[in-house]
Design an enzyme around this catalytic site. Structure first.
Site, PDB file in Angstrom:
ATOM      1  CE  LYS A  13      -3.277   2.405   3.020  1.00 51.85           C
ATOM      2  NZ  LYS A  13      -2.364   3.558   3.220  1.00 51.85           N
ATOM      3  CE  LYS A  18       4.901   0.350  -2.999  1.00 49.64           C
ATOM      4  NZ  LYS A  18       5.847   1.259  -3.718  1.00 49.64           N
ATOM      5  CE  LYS A  44       4.451   8.089  -3.968  1.00 51.59           C
ATOM      6  NZ  LYS A  44       3.931   6.703  -4.166  1.00 51.59           N
ATOM      7  CG  ASP A 130      -2.516   1.968  -2.496  1.00 47.34           C
ATOM      8  OD1 ASP A 130      -3.089   2.303  -1.453  1.00 47.34           O
ATOM      9  OD2 ASP A 130      -1.308   2.130  -2.682  1.00 47.34           O
TER      10      ASP A 130
END
Length: 292
Positions: A13, A18, A44, A130
């Site tokens: 998530k 992570k 990102k 996610d």
């Protein structure tokens, strides 16, 4: 005969740690003498910045938007201890599929035989967990990654995301998809957090690979733009990351997990919620997690 490249996908998530975990695994493997590439698969594009002193690198998709053709070497950048760093990137915010960068980047590297050319030991995909959409599912669905690990804390939404990932692995397992190596339990400080993760692993027929506590050493290192392995190699936290990397390097057998359906997951979470409330109010002092 060419050596076998071990390809690992690490999901989790957003915000669960992570990329922090992945970068420290890459750094530890590199410090142990392996040739490593870290493949950032989050729009990102910040997976590899702690491997490069806090600096961001041009993504595969950004470069393709500027040029008609791209050589893979144009989007590979050297990081800590010679780690090869790649960021797949994503479309402009609000436009297109966020997983497109993974699909495009993987195709580019396969066409140009880059992994073999660089004589890599490990390729580690850092993938947003996610939503396991078409793009983000590529390392699983196409069997690109041989083993999948998920980073999860004991928080419900992190467990929920991990359980969704297990559903994706289960779905593609009969068509050559990647299998699950286990759970990397992150931010495990309170005793009950370990019990929750252990119970979730038991319920879904998988295993916890390592318990990683929350540590100010990680924060200090990342504020310097570095992994803990680079900034504090002799710290207790670095020892944990090195142990985790060694386990992943030696991991051979992954399996199909048994994800919980939504009702089962909610009931499981509710039981733990009741237990923690009783623990907090003093109604119970100790109770084996297995009795829940």
């Amino acid at each position: 005969m060419a050596k076998k490249i071990k390809q690992i996908a690490i999901y989790g998530k957003g915000g669960i740690g992570k990329s922090t975990t992945t970068s420290n695994i890459s750094a530890a493997l590199s410090a142990a003498g392996y040739k490593v590439m870290q493949f950032g698969c989050d729009p990102k594009s910040d997976s590899t910045n702690t491997l490069r002193g806090g600096n961001y690198i041009p993504t595969v998709l950004d470069t393709l938007r500027e040029k008609n053709t791209v050589k893979a070497h144009e989007v590979i950048f050297e990081g800590f201890n010679g780690i090869y760093c790649v960021e797949a990137g994503g479309p402009a915010p609000g436009v297109g599929c966020a997983g497109r960068g993974i699909i495009t980047a993987v195709q580019l590297f396969k066409q140009q035989n880059i992994f073999e050319e660089l004589d890599l030991d490990f390729v580690i995909y850092d993938v947003l967990g996610d939503v396991v959409c078409g793009g983000f599912a590529v390392p699983i669905r196409e069997g690109i990654a041989e083993h999948v690990f998920t980073v999860s804390s004991a928080d419900f939404m992190a467990v929920y995301a991990a359980n969704n990932l297990f559903k994706g692995i289960h779905k593609y397992s009969n068509s050559g998809g990647a299998l699950l190596g286990g759970v990397i339990a992150n931010s495990i400080n309170a005793p009950y957090a370990k019990d929750i993760i252990d119970d979730f692993a038991k319920q879904t027929h998988t295993q916890v690979v390592e318990y990683v506590p929350r540590s100010v050493t990680v924060t200090q290192s990342e504020l310097q733009g570095k992994t803990t392995i680079e900034a504090a190699p002799d710290s207790e936290q670095a020892k944990i990351y090195k142990a985790l990397a060694a386990k992943i390097a030696g991991h051979e057998e992954s399996k199909v997990p048994s994800p919980l359906d939504v009702k089962e997951l909610r009931n499981w979470a509710a039981r733990w919620g009741d237990y923690l409330l009783a623990l907090e109010t003093g109604e119970i002092r100790t109770e084996a997690a297995g009795n829940l």
